[in-house]
Write an enzyme that holds these catalytic residues in place. Structure first.
Site, PDB file in Angstrom:
ATOM      1  N   CYS A 144       3.986  32.354   0.983  1.00 39.75           N
ATOM      2  CA  CYS A 144       4.103  33.594   0.439  1.00 39.75           C
ATOM      3  C   CYS A 144       3.865  34.551   1.626  1.00 39.75           C
ATOM      4  CB  CYS A 144       3.069  34.013  -0.577  1.00 39.75           C
ATOM      5  SG  CYS A 144       1.347  34.151   0.099  1.00 39.75           S
ATOM      6  N   GLU A 179      -1.819  26.799   1.818  1.00 35.33           N
ATOM      7  CA  GLU A 179      -1.848  26.946   2.932  1.00 35.33           C
ATOM      8  C   GLU A 179      -3.169  27.615   3.609  1.00 35.33           C
ATOM      9  OE1 GLU A 179       0.087  27.914   0.385  1.00 35.33           O
ATOM     10  OE2 GLU A 179       2.011  28.421   1.224  1.00 35.33           O
ATOM     11  N   HIS A 235      -4.598  30.061  -1.804  1.00 32.52           N
ATOM     12  CA  HIS A 235      -3.223  29.477  -1.571  1.00 32.52           C
ATOM     13  C   HIS A 235      -3.410  28.088  -0.762  1.00 32.52           C
ATOM     14  CE1 HIS A 235      -0.356  32.945  -2.975  1.00 32.52           C
ATOM     15  NE2 HIS A 235      -1.462  32.572  -3.942  1.00 32.52           N
TER      16      HIS A 235
END
Length: 180
Positions: free
Chosen positions: A108, A82, A80
Site C-alpha cells: 500500500c 512490510e 502491515h
C-alpha cells in the site's frame, strides 16, 4: 545435476509461510527482507505488540463498516507485513539499506513510504492492491519494483546463462589431467 529452487521462489515461499502468523481477518500478508542473500527480517500483518488482535476480537472494524479493500486504513488495528518487517529491523538496529523486500501482496502507499525511508532498493510482490500512488512513489525514489512472476522469469534466464558458463568451466576441469 539436482535442480535447485530459484532464490526468488525460495524467498517468496518464506514470505508465504510468514503470512500464516497473521491475525488479520481480511487478508493475510507476509514479507521477508533479504540483504546479500541473507534474511534480516520477516513480517506479517497483525496488531502491534501488546495490543488485542482482530482474530481475538472476532471481527474486522473496516469490514464491519463496509470499507472496500485499501480504504479506511485508519481504522485497521493491524500493522502491515512490510512495515512490521522494517520495524523488526529497527528494533534490532539492523539496517535495511540496499535490501530486497519480498511480499505476498503489492504494498500500500503507506508501506511504500516505509520501504523508501528504510533504504530498501527492490520490492518483489505478488498480486494487485489499489495503490497507484505507492508504486509511483517507489519509481520516483528509485526503488525497483517487480511482479513476482516477472522476477522469476528474469532469474530463470540469468540462471540458464550462468549454467552454460559454469558447464564450460566444468568441462575444462574434467579434461585436465589430475596431478593429485
Amino acid at each position: 545435476m539436482t535442480e535447485r529452487k530459484l532464490f526468488t521462489e525460495w524467498a517468496m515461499d518464506i514470505a508465504e509461510d510468514s503470512k500464516i502468523r497473521s491475525t488479520c481477518l481480511s487478508r493475510q500478508v507476509g514479507a521477508v527482507i533479504i540483504r546479500d542473500k541473507q534474511i534480516i527480517a520477516t513480517g506479517y500483518n497483525g496488531a502491534p505488540v501488546g495490543a488485542i488482535h482482530c482474530s481475538d476480537i472476532g471481527y474486522c472494524e473496516r469490514r464491519k463498516r463496509g470499507f472496500a479493500s485499501g480504504q479506511g486504513l485508519e481504522l485497521c488495528r493491524a500493522g502491515h507485513a512490510e512495515a512490521n518487517a522494517i520495524d523488526q529491523c529497527a528494533r534490532r538496529g539492523t539496517s535495511c539499506a540496499g535490501a530486497t523486500l519480498y511480499v505476498t501482496t503489492q504494498p500500500c502507499v503507506f508501506c511504500c513510504i516505509h520501504i523508501i525511508q528504510a533504504g530498501i532498493k527492490k520490492v518483489i510482490f505478488k498480486g494487485e492492491y489499489p495503490t497507484g500512488l505507492g508504486l509511483e512513489l517507489l519509481q520516483e525514489s528509485g526503488v525497483e519494483y517487480v511482479k513476482y512472476e516477472d522476477a522469476l522469469e528474469e532469474e530463470r534466464k540469468s540462471k540458464e546463462e550462468k549454467h552454460q558458463k559454469e558447464m564450460e568451466r566444468v568441462n575444462e576441469f574434467l579434461s585436465r589431467p589430475k596431478t593429485y
